[in-house]
Design a protein around this motif. Structure first.
Motif, PDB file in Angstrom:
ATOM      1  N   PHE A   4       0.876  -1.172   0.000  1.00 31.87           N
ATOM      2  CA  PHE A   4       0.000   0.000   0.000  1.00 31.87           C
ATOM      3  C   PHE A   4       0.909   1.217   0.000  1.00 31.87           C
ATOM      4  O   PHE A   4       2.037   1.150   0.523  1.00 31.87           O
ATOM      5  N   LEU A   5       0.425   2.324  -0.587  1.00 27.80           N
ATOM      6  CA  LEU A   5       1.184   3.576  -0.503  1.00 27.80           C
ATOM      7  C   LEU A   5       0.657   4.390   0.662  1.00 27.80           C
ATOM      8  O   LEU A   5      -0.555   4.518   0.833  1.00 27.80           O
ATOM      9  N   ASP A   6       1.578   4.934   1.458  1.00 30.14           N
ATOM     10  CA  ASP A   6       1.211   5.721   2.626  1.00 30.14           C
ATOM     11  C   ASP A   6       1.318   7.196   2.252  1.00 30.14           C
ATOM     12  O   ASP A   6       2.364   7.813   2.436  1.00 30.14           O
ATOM     13  N   THR A   7       0.261   7.733   1.675  1.00 32.01           N
ATOM     14  CA  THR A   7       0.301   9.107   1.192  1.00 32.01           C
ATOM     15  C   THR A   7      -1.110   9.626   0.928  1.00 32.01           C
ATOM     16  O   THR A   7      -2.025   8.837   0.708  1.00 32.01           O
ATOM     17  N   LYS A  14      -0.276   8.436  -8.718  1.00 32.63           N
ATOM     18  CA  LYS A  14      -0.319   8.343 -10.183  1.00 32.63           C
ATOM     19  C   LYS A  14       1.035   7.926 -10.745  1.00 32.63           C
ATOM     20  O   LYS A  14       1.104   7.155 -11.713  1.00 32.63           O
ATOM     21  N   GLU A  15       2.117   8.416 -10.117  1.00 36.00           N
ATOM     22  CA  GLU A  15       3.453   8.116 -10.633  1.00 36.00           C
ATOM     23  C   GLU A  15       3.778   6.627 -10.544  1.00 36.00           C
ATOM     24  O   GLU A  15       4.477   6.058 -11.366  1.00 36.00           O
ATOM     25  N   LEU A  16       3.229   5.954  -9.523  1.00 40.39           N
ATOM     26  CA  LEU A  16       3.598   4.547  -9.290  1.00 40.39           C
ATOM     27  C   LEU A  16       2.540   3.555  -9.761  1.00 40.39           C
ATOM     28  O   LEU A  16       2.797   2.360  -9.871  1.00 40.39           O
ATOM     29  N   ILE A  17       1.352   4.050 -10.066  1.00 39.30           N
ATOM     30  CA  ILE A  17       0.233   3.150 -10.366  1.00 39.30           C
ATOM     31  C   ILE A  17       0.531   2.229 -11.556  1.00 39.30           C
ATOM     32  O   ILE A  17       0.168   1.071 -11.595  1.00 39.30           O
ATOM     33  N   GLU A  18       1.276   2.758 -12.563  1.00 42.66           N
ATOM     34  CA  GLU A  18       1.527   1.970 -13.783  1.00 42.66           C
ATOM     35  C   GLU A  18       2.449   0.768 -13.520  1.00 42.66           C
ATOM     36  O   GLU A  18       2.502  -0.153 -14.328  1.00 42.66           O
ATOM     37  N   THR A  19       3.136   0.788 -12.400  1.00 36.67           N
ATOM     38  CA  THR A  19       4.031  -0.347 -12.107  1.00 36.67           C
ATOM     39  C   THR A  19       3.234  -1.577 -11.681  1.00 36.67           C
ATOM     40  O   THR A  19       3.758  -2.679 -11.632  1.00 36.67           O
ATOM     41  N   GLY A  20       1.955  -1.360 -11.341  1.00 33.20           N
ATOM     42  CA  GLY A  20       1.154  -2.484 -10.845  1.00 33.20           C
ATOM     43  C   GLY A  20       1.484  -2.837  -9.408  1.00 33.20           C
ATOM     44  O   GLY A  20       0.985  -3.829  -8.859  1.00 33.20           O
ATOM     45  N   CYS A  47      -9.717   6.266  -4.415  1.00 31.23           N
ATOM     46  CA  CYS A  47     -10.551   5.072  -4.612  1.00 31.23           C
ATOM     47  C   CYS A  47     -10.801   4.798  -6.085  1.00 31.23           C
ATOM     48  O   CYS A  47     -11.012   3.659  -6.495  1.00 31.23           O
ATOM     49  N   GLU A  48     -10.753   5.869  -6.888  1.00 32.40           N
ATOM     50  CA  GLU A  48     -10.875   5.719  -8.345  1.00 32.40           C
ATOM     51  C   GLU A  48      -9.599   5.121  -8.934  1.00 32.40           C
ATOM     52  O   GLU A  48      -9.616   4.300  -9.842  1.00 32.40           O
ATOM     53  N   LEU A  49      -8.466   5.558  -8.364  1.00 36.56           N
ATOM     54  CA  LEU A  49      -7.163   5.178  -8.935  1.00 36.56           C
ATOM     55  C   LEU A  49      -6.782   3.728  -8.646  1.00 36.56           C
ATOM     56  O   LEU A  49      -6.172   3.052  -9.464  1.00 36.56           O
ATOM     57  N   LYS A 188       8.463   7.698  -1.240  1.00 36.67           N
ATOM     58  CA  LYS A 188       9.919   7.914  -1.228  1.00 36.67           C
ATOM     59  C   LYS A 188      10.657   6.589  -0.981  1.00 36.67           C
ATOM     60  O   LYS A 188      11.662   6.288  -1.617  1.00 36.67           O
ATOM     61  N   VAL A 189      10.120   5.775  -0.079  1.00 39.68           N
ATOM     62  CA  VAL A 189      10.776   4.495   0.265  1.00 39.68           C
ATOM     63  C   VAL A 189      10.619   3.493  -0.875  1.00 39.68           C
ATOM     64  O   VAL A 189      11.507   2.684  -1.124  1.00 39.68           O
ATOM     65  N   VAL A 190       9.519   3.581  -1.621  1.00 41.73           N
ATOM     66  CA  VAL A 190       9.369   2.708  -2.802  1.00 41.73           C
ATOM     67  C   VAL A 190      10.507   2.987  -3.780  1.00 41.73           C
ATOM     68  O   VAL A 190      11.161   2.074  -4.288  1.00 41.73           O
ATOM     69  N   HIS A 191      10.764   4.273  -4.008  1.00 40.45           N
ATOM     70  CA  HIS A 191      11.862   4.647  -4.924  1.00 40.45           C
ATOM     71  C   HIS A 191      13.206   4.197  -4.367  1.00 40.45           C
ATOM     72  O   HIS A 191      14.079   3.742  -5.117  1.00 40.45           O
ATOM     73  N   GLN A 192      13.374   4.267  -3.040  1.00 41.54           N
ATOM     74  CA  GLN A 192      14.640   3.797  -2.440  1.00 41.54           C
ATOM     75  C   GLN A 192      14.804   2.291  -2.615  1.00 41.54           C
ATOM     76  O   GLN A 192      15.890   1.793  -2.877  1.00 41.54           O
TER      77      GLN A 192
END
Ligand code: G3P
Length: 221
Positions: A4-7, A14-20, A47-49, A188-192
């Motif tokens: 889950f993203l904590d944000t 939106k930036e990470l959604i395409e990664t699945g 909830c839409e995204l 940020k941690v996902v990118h790390q």
């Protein structure tokens, strides 16, 4: 392990959604405040995204008002998970909302005992805060391990352990090793997690050596 993203920043999602990679989202009053936006709009857009659970936290501290707020939040979208704090009123609200078929994320968990109570109250998710325990010199990951051990003793416990208050990639890795069902990760941690200097170096070498071949994967007609 679900990510889950904590944000509450929609652009980060939106930036990470395409990664699945995005299985859900968690917000809290502080994250909503940091977004500077109307909470209902943020939750509705989130909830839409994503198809998965989007946690939206109640503001009240008393059970009757928490219940009203929780039902109100749940009406925003079917994938809303109502967040309630780990208090007696929060557990009462969890029980009622859970019996009504509404997902409940019991948050601000700092002990295995609290996690056991949340499971008995029918929580969909329990959110033990790793980073905030680490911040005061306790071992946050030990809490995750303790909860995993207890929950695994009882197959009838359906509550998912949602590792929260994650500060760095090691928290994600250790939570996965411990067996947490979910990690809610700051973007940020996902990118790390993604970055490694040897990957970057390897790409640079491959690019340089490929250019030497003078070939193209697809030749322009
Ligand atoms: O959103 C719940 C939790 O992940 C927030 O943790 O310590 O970063 O505020 P923290």
């Amino acid at each position: 392990m679900k990510f889950f993203l904590d944000t509450a920043h929609i652009e980060e999602v939106k930036e990470l959604i395409e990664t699945g990679l995005v299985d859900g989202i968690t917000t809290n009053p502080s994250l909503i405040a940091a977004s500077g936006r109307d909470f209902k709009k943020v939750i509705a857009e989130m909830c839409e995204l994503v198809a998965g659970p989007v946690s939206a936290e109640v503001a009240a501290l008393d059970h009757p008002t928490m219940l009203k707020e929780g039902r109100h939040l749940a009406k925003i979208a079917p994938n809303v998970a109502v967040k309630v704090p780990l208090t007696l009123d929060g557990l009462k609200t969890c029980r009622v909302l859970s019996d009504e078929g509404i997902m409940v994320n019991v948050t601000l968990c700092f002990s295995a005992g609290q996690a056991l109570l949340a499971a008995k109250a029918g929580a969909t998710f329990i959110s033990p805060f790793i980073g905030r325990l680490d911040d005061i010199g306790h071992d946050g990951m030990q809490l995750i391990e303790e909860i995993c051990l207890i929950y695994n003793n009882y197959p009838d416990i359906e509550t998912e352990i949602l590792a929260a208050s994650i500060r760095n990639p090691l928290h994600v890795i250790a939570a996965a090793q411990a067996g947490a069902h979910v990690a809610t990760i700051p973007p940020k941690v996902v990118h790390q997690l993604l970055k490694h200097p040897l990957t970057d170096n390897g790409i640079a070498t491959f690019v340089k050596d490929w250019e030497k071949t003078g070939q193209k994967i697809i030749n322009k007609k």
